[in-house]
Scaffold this active site. Sequence first.
Site, PDB file in Angstrom:
ATOM      1  N   GLY A 190      37.289  38.241  35.924  1.00  0.00           N
ATOM      2  CA  GLY A 190      36.757  37.211  34.861  1.00  0.00           C
ATOM      3  C   GLY A 190      36.527  37.676  33.851  1.00  0.00           C
ATOM      4  O   GLY A 190      35.593  37.030  33.270  1.00  0.00           O
ATOM      5  N   THR A 191      36.806  38.943  33.090  1.00  0.00           N
ATOM      6  CA  THR A 191      36.300  39.213  31.814  1.00  0.00           C
ATOM      7  C   THR A 191      36.837  38.222  30.727  1.00  0.00           C
ATOM      8  O   THR A 191      35.936  37.853  29.730  1.00  0.00           O
ATOM      9  CB  THR A 191      36.679  40.526  31.380  1.00  0.00           C
ATOM     10  OG1 THR A 191      38.005  40.759  31.388  1.00  0.00           O
ATOM     11  CG2 THR A 191      36.096  41.615  32.342  1.00  0.00           C
ATOM     12  N   ASN A 192      37.812  37.724  30.814  1.00  0.00           N
ATOM     13  CA  ASN A 192      38.394  36.622  30.058  1.00  0.00           C
ATOM     14  C   ASN A 192      37.762  35.425  30.046  1.00  0.00           C
ATOM     15  O   ASN A 192      37.648  34.789  28.884  1.00  0.00           O
ATOM     16  CB  ASN A 192      40.138  36.557  30.080  1.00  0.00           C
ATOM     17  CG  ASN A 192      40.886  37.565  29.492  1.00  0.00           C
ATOM     18  OD1 ASN A 192      40.943  37.683  28.156  1.00  0.00           O
ATOM     19  ND2 ASN A 192      41.303  38.505  30.137  1.00  0.00           N
ATOM     20  N   MET A 219      46.535  35.237  39.798  1.00  0.00           N
ATOM     21  CA  MET A 219      47.644  35.967  40.174  1.00  0.00           C
ATOM     22  C   MET A 219      48.495  35.204  41.221  1.00  0.00           C
ATOM     23  O   MET A 219      49.282  35.952  41.842  1.00  0.00           O
ATOM     24  CB  MET A 219      47.135  37.233  40.919  1.00  0.00           C
ATOM     25  CG  MET A 219      46.009  38.316  39.992  1.00  0.00           C
ATOM     26  SD  MET A 219      47.071  38.574  38.557  1.00  0.00           S
ATOM     27  CE  MET A 219      48.198  39.920  39.337  1.00  0.00           C
ATOM     28  N   LEU A 236      52.392  29.665  39.830  1.00  0.00           N
ATOM     29  CA  LEU A 236      52.425  28.061  39.968  1.00  0.00           C
ATOM     30  C   LEU A 236      53.674  27.222  40.385  1.00  0.00           C
ATOM     31  O   LEU A 236      54.728  27.703  39.637  1.00  0.00           O
ATOM     32  CB  LEU A 236      51.719  27.369  38.597  1.00  0.00           C
ATOM     33  CG  LEU A 236      50.065  27.718  38.384  1.00  0.00           C
ATOM     34  CD1 LEU A 236      49.837  27.484  37.028  1.00  0.00           C
ATOM     35  CD2 LEU A 236      49.185  27.242  39.496  1.00  0.00           C
ATOM     36  N   HIS A 247      48.558  37.181  28.384  1.00  0.00           N
ATOM     37  CA  HIS A 247      49.445  38.239  29.110  1.00  0.00           C
ATOM     38  C   HIS A 247      49.344  39.689  28.287  1.00  0.00           C
ATOM     39  O   HIS A 247      49.295  39.631  26.919  1.00  0.00           O
ATOM     40  CB  HIS A 247      51.020  37.999  28.967  1.00  0.00           C
ATOM     41  CG  HIS A 247      51.835  38.857  29.531  1.00  0.00           C
ATOM     42  ND1 HIS A 247      51.861  38.958  31.094  1.00  0.00           N
ATOM     43  CD2 HIS A 247      52.750  39.788  29.205  1.00  0.00           C
ATOM     44  CE1 HIS A 247      52.761  39.958  31.407  1.00  0.00           C
ATOM     45  NE2 HIS A 247      53.158  40.488  30.125  1.00  0.00           N
TER      46      HIS A 247
HETATM   47  C1  GRF Z   1      44.149  40.465  31.968  1.00  0.00           C
HETATM   48  O1  GRF Z   1      44.669  41.629  31.466  1.00  0.00           O
HETATM   49  C2  GRF Z   1      45.133  39.375  31.612  1.00  0.00           C
HETATM   50  O2  GRF Z   1      45.979  39.603  30.478  1.00  0.00           O
HETATM   51  C3  GRF Z   1      46.092  39.504  33.100  1.00  0.00           C
HETATM   52  O3  GRF Z   1      45.112  39.789  34.042  1.00  0.00           O
HETATM   53  C4  GRF Z   1      43.972  40.498  33.275  1.00  0.00           C
HETATM   54  C5  GRF Z   1      42.729  39.532  33.825  1.00  0.00           C
HETATM   55  O4  GRF Z   1      41.437  40.374  33.707  1.00  0.00           O
HETATM   56  N1  GRF Z   1      46.826  38.207  33.290  1.00  0.00           N
HETATM   57  P1  GRF Z   1      40.124  39.536  33.774  1.00  0.00           P
HETATM   58  O5  GRF Z   1      40.055  38.834  35.170  1.00  0.00           O
HETATM   59  O6  GRF Z   1      40.006  38.467  32.823  1.00  0.00           O
HETATM   60  O7  GRF Z   1      39.276  40.483  33.418  1.00  0.00           O
END
Ligand code: GRF
Length: 204
Positions: free
Chosen positions: A13-15, A90, A93, A109
């Site tokens: 969940g870093t994004n 992951m 859908l 992505h």
């Molecule tokens: C990211 O690299 C994103 O591009 C891919 O999964 C990863 C998720 O990372 N779809 P995080 O869970 O947000 O750290």
Amino acid sequence: MAFRVAVLASGTGTNLQAILDQLHGRDGIEVAAVASDKPEAKALERAAGAGVETGTFERGDYTDREARDTAIGDWLTQRDVDLIVLAGYMQLLSPRFVERFRSRIVNVHPALLPSFPGLDAIEQALEHGVRITGVTVHFVDEGVDSGPIILQRPVPVPPSRDLNELEDAIHATEHELLPEAVRLIAAGRVHLDDSSRVVRIDAE
Ligand code: GRF
């Protein structure tokens, strides 16, 4: 009324964290809900830490993907979300979910699409020998990483061609590009014509 964002995430969940840090409670944007297919996902902890409501939708709790996606869709609809962000979600859908939220789902992505769709995009790029890869934020359609492209940013492959080094560079870029795309959408500056897959972005 705030622009309400939901995030679906399966992993660290870093994004999600970048969205919480850069957007939540600012510019009329609110992260209204975070859902995961994995009860142990660190993303859920991050959401709870920010006071955001969470939901878990495990595959095993539903007869099939369709039933699970219906439950997620109903949960999101009850929370009146304007945009669904896939940030390391992951699970594929179902077409019905994509149709239900057409042009309201975006994904990040770790490659310059249409190169290297699917899993392990960073490894694929290294194996292919590219010198430049990058990050794409796109609308989600029924295919795998095939929807209309909103933003892209290049990332040079380091001379070491080291996976960890490249991953760090890609993730740092994701943490800028995904919030930027969400901010543009929330501001009503991103347009997608039914007749075309080319996304138009209004200048400021
Ligand atoms: C990211 O690299 C994103 O591009 C891919 O999964 C990863 C998720 O990372 N779809 P995080 O869970 O947000 O750290």
